[in-house]
Design a protein around this motif. Structure first.
Motif, PDB file in Angstrom:
ATOM      1  N   LEU A 198      51.047  37.042  41.853  1.00 14.06           N
ATOM      2  CA  LEU A 198      51.220  35.875  42.707  1.00 14.06           C
ATOM      3  C   LEU A 198      52.691  35.497  42.829  1.00 14.06           C
ATOM      4  O   LEU A 198      53.138  35.035  43.880  1.00 14.06           O
ATOM      5  CB  LEU A 198      50.415  34.695  42.153  1.00 14.06           C
ATOM      6  CG  LEU A 198      48.899  34.895  42.093  1.00 14.06           C
ATOM      7  CD1 LEU A 198      48.220  33.668  41.502  1.00 14.06           C
ATOM      8  CD2 LEU A 198      48.343  35.188  43.486  1.00 14.06           C
ATOM      9  N   ALA A 201      54.153  37.797  45.402  1.00 12.07           N
ATOM     10  CA  ALA A 201      53.710  37.411  46.738  1.00 12.07           C
ATOM     11  C   ALA A 201      54.459  36.176  47.237  1.00 12.07           C
ATOM     12  O   ALA A 201      54.906  36.124  48.390  1.00 12.07           O
ATOM     13  CB  ALA A 201      52.204  37.146  46.726  1.00 12.07           C
ATOM     14  N   ASN A 202      54.606  35.168  46.379  1.00 12.03           N
ATOM     15  CA  ASN A 202      55.325  33.963  46.777  1.00 12.03           C
ATOM     16  C   ASN A 202      56.789  34.254  47.069  1.00 12.03           C
ATOM     17  O   ASN A 202      57.383  33.669  47.987  1.00 12.03           O
ATOM     18  CB  ASN A 202      55.211  32.900  45.683  1.00 12.03           C
ATOM     19  CG  ASN A 202      53.819  32.325  45.574  1.00 12.03           C
ATOM     20  OD1 ASN A 202      53.079  32.290  46.549  1.00 12.03           O
ATOM     21  ND2 ASN A 202      53.447  31.876  44.384  1.00 12.03           N
ATOM     22  N   ASN A 256      47.422  39.390  46.321  1.00 13.64           N
ATOM     23  CA  ASN A 256      46.405  38.421  45.910  1.00 13.64           C
ATOM     24  C   ASN A 256      45.117  39.102  45.469  1.00 13.64           C
ATOM     25  O   ASN A 256      44.489  38.677  44.488  1.00 13.64           O
ATOM     26  CB  ASN A 256      46.124  37.451  47.055  1.00 13.64           C
ATOM     27  CG  ASN A 256      47.140  36.334  47.141  1.00 13.64           C
ATOM     28  OD1 ASN A 256      47.005  35.301  46.494  1.00 13.64           O
ATOM     29  ND2 ASN A 256      48.172  36.538  47.940  1.00 13.64           N
ATOM     30  N   SER A 259      45.747  40.477  42.079  1.00 11.73           N
ATOM     31  CA  SER A 259      45.711  39.408  41.081  1.00 11.73           C
ATOM     32  C   SER A 259      44.271  39.044  40.727  1.00 11.73           C
ATOM     33  O   SER A 259      43.936  38.858  39.550  1.00 11.73           O
ATOM     34  CB  SER A 259      46.461  38.183  41.610  1.00 11.73           C
ATOM     35  OG  SER A 259      46.366  37.101  40.711  1.00 11.73           O
ATOM     36  N   ASP A 260      43.407  38.951  41.740  1.00 11.19           N
ATOM     37  CA  ASP A 260      41.993  38.653  41.482  1.00 11.19           C
ATOM     38  C   ASP A 260      41.339  39.753  40.651  1.00 11.19           C
ATOM     39  O   ASP A 260      40.537  39.476  39.748  1.00 11.19           O
ATOM     40  CB  ASP A 260      41.245  38.485  42.801  1.00 11.19           C
ATOM     41  CG  ASP A 260      41.664  37.234  43.557  1.00 11.19           C
ATOM     42  OD1 ASP A 260      42.239  36.328  42.927  1.00 11.19           O
ATOM     43  OD2 ASP A 260      41.427  37.177  44.781  1.00 11.19           O
TER      44      ASP A 260
END
Length: 280
Positions: A198, A201-202, A256, A259-260
C-alpha cells in the motif's frame, strides 16, 4: 497448507505487477532513445502509425516510449520512498513500543504531529522548496508517509513485549538489541509486509499527482507528467491522458490485490478459515 498462491487476488495482482516490471526492464531495449525526443507528428492517434503504436502527444513524442520509461520512474519512486518510510516508521515504532514510558510519549507526540499535517501537502512544500528532482520526490514522499508504519510497529511491540518468550530472554540477560532485532521484530513483520504494498501504491499516486502539478523532475518522463501534458488536449485527444492514467490504475490495483493476498496468507485467522474451505 492450501494453495493460497492460487487465489484470484494474487494471480491477478501478480500478473499485473509482472507486466509492469517487464515494461520497466524492457524500456531501454525496446526504446533505447530519449523518451522526450520528438519522433513524429503531434496528435497521432493510437493504431494509425506502426512506428508509434500508441500514438504521439502534443509535442510529437512517442507515448509508448513514455509509458515504458514512465514505469521505471513510478517503480523507482514507489519502492524507494516506501523503503524510507519503512526505515523511519520501524525505528520510531520499535523504540516507542519497546522502551515505553517517556520515550513512547515523546515519539507518539511526534507521530501525531506529523499526522495532523496532510502528507501530500507537506510533500508539495518539500518539493517546491527543494529542487524538483527524483531524489527530492523520493525523499519528500518517504518522510511524509511513515506514520502509519510507526503506529503498526508500536502496537505490535507493545503486545509482543509482554509475551513469554520475550520475558524468558530478559531473564537470561539478553540485551535490548537482541530483544528488538532477534525476538520481537521478526514476529512483528506481518502487518508491515502487508502495508508495504500500500505504501508503494500511495507513492506512485502521489508522484503522479506531483508531476501533474508540474512539480516532477523535468528531465524524467513519468505517467503523471504525461497526464499533465495531455490535459491541454483532453477534449480533442483524450488518449494522451487515458493511456498513462490506465497504467496508473492497473499498477495501483495490482498492488492493492497483492496486499489483500498477503494479508490473507499471513493472517492466522484468515489462513485457518481458508484451510477449512476447500478450493473449488
Amino acid at each position: 497448507m492450501k494453495r493460497w498462491y492460487l487465489q484470484p487476488s494474487i494471480l491477478i495482482g501478480g500478473s499485473i505487477l509482472l507486466a509492469v516490471f517487464a515494461a520497466a526492464l524492457l524500456a531501454g531495449t525496446l526504446y533505447p532513445g530519449d523518451p522526450l525526443d520528438m519522433v513524429g507528428a503531434p496528435f497521432v492517434w493510437p493504431g494509425t502509425d506502426a512506428e508509434t503504436p500508441l500514438g504521439t502527444d502534443l509535442m510529437g513524442r512517442d507515448l509508448a516510449a513514455g509509458l515504458l520509461h514512465g514505469a521505471r520512474v513510478s517503480l523507482l519512486v514507489g519502492v524507494s520512498s516506501a523503503v524510507i518510510a519503512l526505515a523511519i516508521g520501524i525505528a520510531v515504532g520499535a523504540a516507542a513500543g519497546f522502551y515505553r514510558g517517556r520515550v513512547d510519549a515523546v515519539l507518539t507526540r511526534i507521530t501525531e504531529f506529523f499526522q495532523t499535517i496532510p502528507a501530500f501537502l507537506l510533500a508539495i512544500i518539500l518539493v517546491a522548496v527543494l529542487k524538483p528532482t527524483l531524489g527530492t520526490i523520493v525523499f519528500a514522499l518517504g518522510v511524509t508517509s511513515w506514520t502509519s508504519i510507526a503506529r503498526l510497529v508500536r502496537a505490535e511491540f507493545l503486545s509482543l513485549r509482554e509475551r513469554e518468550f520475550v520475558r524468558a530472554s530478559v531473564a537470561l540477560g539478553a540485551s535490548d538489541a537482541h530483544l528488538i532485532f532477534r525476538e520481537i521484530l521478526p514476529n512483528a513483520w506481518t502487518p508491515v509486509i502487508v502495508s508495504t504494498a500500500l505504501l508503494v501504491a500511495n507513492a506512485i499516486l502521489s508522484e503522479a499527482a506531483l508531476s501533474f502539478l508540474s512539480l516532477g523532475d523535468p528531465n524524467a518522463v513519468s505517467w503523471g507528467s504525461m497526464i499533465g501534458l495531455g490535459r491541454d488536449a483532453l477534449r480533442t485527444a483524450w488518449y494522451m491522458t487515458a493511456i498513462p492514467g490506465l497504467a496508473i490504475v492497473l499498477t495501483v490495483l495490482g498492488l492493492n490485490l497483492l496486499s489483500d493476498a498477503l494479508h490473507a496468507a499471513l493472517n492466522p485467522r484468515l489462513r485457518r478459515a481458508r484451510q477449512a474451505t476447500p478450493l473449488v
